[in-house]
Scaffold this active site. Structure first.
Site, PDB file in Angstrom:
ATOM      1  N   ILE A  17      -4.541  -2.756  38.755  1.00 36.36           N
ATOM      2  CA  ILE A  17      -3.326  -2.337  38.047  1.00 36.36           C
ATOM      3  C   ILE A  17      -3.291  -2.961  36.651  1.00 36.36           C
ATOM      4  CG2 ILE A  17      -0.806  -2.327  38.068  1.00 36.36           C
ATOM      5  CD1 ILE A  17      -0.872  -2.447  41.099  1.00 36.36           C
ATOM      6  N   ASP A  37      -7.456 -13.919  33.155  1.00 35.41           N
ATOM      7  CA  ASP A  37      -7.811 -13.542  34.527  1.00 35.41           C
ATOM      8  C   ASP A  37      -8.752 -14.595  35.092  1.00 35.41           C
ATOM      9  OD1 ASP A  37      -8.963 -12.004  36.852  1.00 35.41           O
ATOM     10  OD2 ASP A  37      -7.793 -10.384  35.953  1.00 35.41           O
ATOM     11  N   GLY A  42     -10.762  -9.465  39.604  1.00 30.17           N
ATOM     12  CA  GLY A  42     -10.876  -8.704  38.365  1.00 30.17           C
ATOM     13  C   GLY A  42     -12.314  -8.614  37.867  1.00 30.17           C
ATOM     14  N   ALA A  86      -1.136 -11.716  37.883  1.00 32.93           N
ATOM     15  CA  ALA A  86      -2.081 -12.629  38.524  1.00 32.93           C
ATOM     16  C   ALA A  86      -1.661 -12.877  39.964  1.00 32.93           C
ATOM     17  CB  ALA A  86      -2.139 -13.945  37.753  1.00 32.93           C
ATOM     18  N   TYR A 152       0.956 -13.748  52.494  1.00 33.92           N
ATOM     19  CA  TYR A 152       0.955 -13.105  51.174  1.00 33.92           C
ATOM     20  C   TYR A 152       2.345 -12.562  50.862  1.00 33.92           C
ATOM     21  CZ  TYR A 152       0.386  -9.398  47.717  1.00 33.92           C
ATOM     22  OH  TYR A 152       0.536  -8.578  46.624  1.00 33.92           O
ATOM     23  N   ILE A 196      -8.153   3.228  50.631  1.00 35.33           N
ATOM     24  CA  ILE A 196      -8.672   4.391  49.901  1.00 35.33           C
ATOM     25  C   ILE A 196     -10.100   4.161  49.416  1.00 35.33           C
ATOM     26  CG2 ILE A 196      -8.370   5.821  47.830  1.00 35.33           C
ATOM     27  CD1 ILE A 196      -5.379   5.766  48.329  1.00 35.33           C
ATOM     28  N   ARG A 278      -4.637  -3.908  62.597  1.00 31.67           N
ATOM     29  CA  ARG A 278      -4.887  -5.146  61.873  1.00 31.67           C
ATOM     30  C   ARG A 278      -3.676  -6.075  61.949  1.00 31.67           C
ATOM     31  NH1 ARG A 278      -6.727  -2.871  56.120  1.00 31.67           N
ATOM     32  NH2 ARG A 278      -4.735  -1.821  56.475  1.00 31.67           N
TER      33      ARG A 278
END
Length: 340
Positions: A17, A37, A42, A86, A152, A196, A278
């Site tokens: 993104i 970064d 990344g 980040a 998370y 995806i 999961r």
């Protein structure tokens, strides 16, 4: 509010993104733009297009949780606005839960302290729909309970609460964008990849697509460029300050439909393989986007099917390019060595 006379920093700007946001920001003609970064996920190549459009783009390898290092960067670059993307991603928390939680909160704490101390002016922070967990009611508005099921999700929810506390206590200038499930070119397809890119690459390798669980779990998918546009519009509207805005399509798509659609478009003849669910997987997500429609006149420009085709075609092209590189590398290695 314009960005044309601003010095902008995008943390996590080499990610999926983040790199699309940097692409979009180049069109705003800022005075200065910096990407910071850690390259945990990344990739510098994600910024190739941005570098063509904005040759003066600075790319720095730095852990954004380090207050002193970030302070030095911001002061040297005269940063006005920070778009904070980040993050340590969700799958990492299943292996390193405490580290993921602490690191994500430390990043946010660093940004809050920097803006509180007037090192920069405005923070646009990227949250996650994972903070909601499985929907208690649908569609899910910004007042939906924060029932995240993973460390998370807990780290992102904690970060949001932290930012609001700084807004209330110290009057910092901040807005929170809460994207739902983004997809598009450059989405990470290595470790910690999403469904995806994993599905596309499995099929391109001739393998069967895999669904964890029964496939009835749903997501609210949004093409990544719509999220980039929304982030900039959130900055430009003072009405969004001290608020969180869902950014999504407002439509739900089942994992079954998603995987079947990818397989159909790629002409996959292998049957879908079903694996056990999961850990911490959300069962249902669909966003209420009324606030975004009201405050920034948000409306997705790319439909799910249009975006999915663009995404699949991009991965197909990237796969062919990698095949050519591997063939060339093999050919070079096999060249006879001449001895004079």
């Amino acid at each position: 509010m314009k960005l044309s006379n601003k010095s902008i920093l995008v943390t996590g700007g080499a990610g999926f993104i983040g790199s699309h946001l940097v692409d979009r920001l180049t069109l705003e003609n800022p005075d200065n733009m910096v990407v910071v970064d850690s390259f945990f996920l990344g990739k510098e190549e994600n910024l190739n297009d941005a570098m063509k459009n904005y040759p003066n783009l600075k790319i720095l390898n730095q852990d954004c949780s380090n207050y002193e290092q970030m302070k030095s960067i911001m002061e040297n670059e005269g940063i006005d606005v920070v778009f904070n993307l980040a993050v340590i991603p969700l799958p990492a928390c299943l292996e390193k839960p405490a580290w993921t939680f602490k690191h994500n909160v430390d990043i946010t704490t660093s940004m809050c302290e920097l803006v509180r101390n007037d090192i920069f002016d405005t923070l646009i922070h990227f949250s996650s729909s994972e903070v909601y967990g499985t929907s208690v009611y649908a569609p899910m508005d910004e007042n939906h309970p924060l029932n995240g099921t993973t460390p998370y999700a807990a780290s992102k929810a904690s970060s949001d609460v932290l930012i609001f506390s700084y807004c209330e206590t110290f009057g910092i200038d901040a807005s929170i964008i809460r994207p739902f499930n983004n997809y598009g070119p450059r989405q990470n397809d290595r470790s910690y990849a999403g469904v995806i890119p994993i599905t596309i690459n499995r099929i391109l390798r001739g393998e069967a697509p895999v669904i964890f669980g029964n496939g009835k779990q749903t997501r609210d998918y949004l093409y990544v460029t719509d999220t980039a546009d929304a982030a900039i519009n959130i900055y430009k509207s003072h009405k969004t300050r001290s608020k969180v805005l869902n950014i999504a399509s407002g439509k739900e798509v089942s994992i079954q439909y998603l995987v079947t659609s990818i397989a159909k478009y790629l002409g996959c003849e292998n049957r879908i393989v079903y694996e056990p669910p999961r850990t911490g997987d959300v069962k249902r997500h669909i966003a209420n986007i009324y606030s975004a429609e009201d405050l920034i006149q948000f409306k997705p420009a790319v439909t799910f099917d249009e975006g999915l085709i663009k995404t699949i075609d991009w991965y197909k092209s990237a796969s062919k390019e990698n095949e050519l590189k591997n063939e060339l590398s093999t050919a070079v290695k096999n060249l006879p060595i001449s001895v004079n």
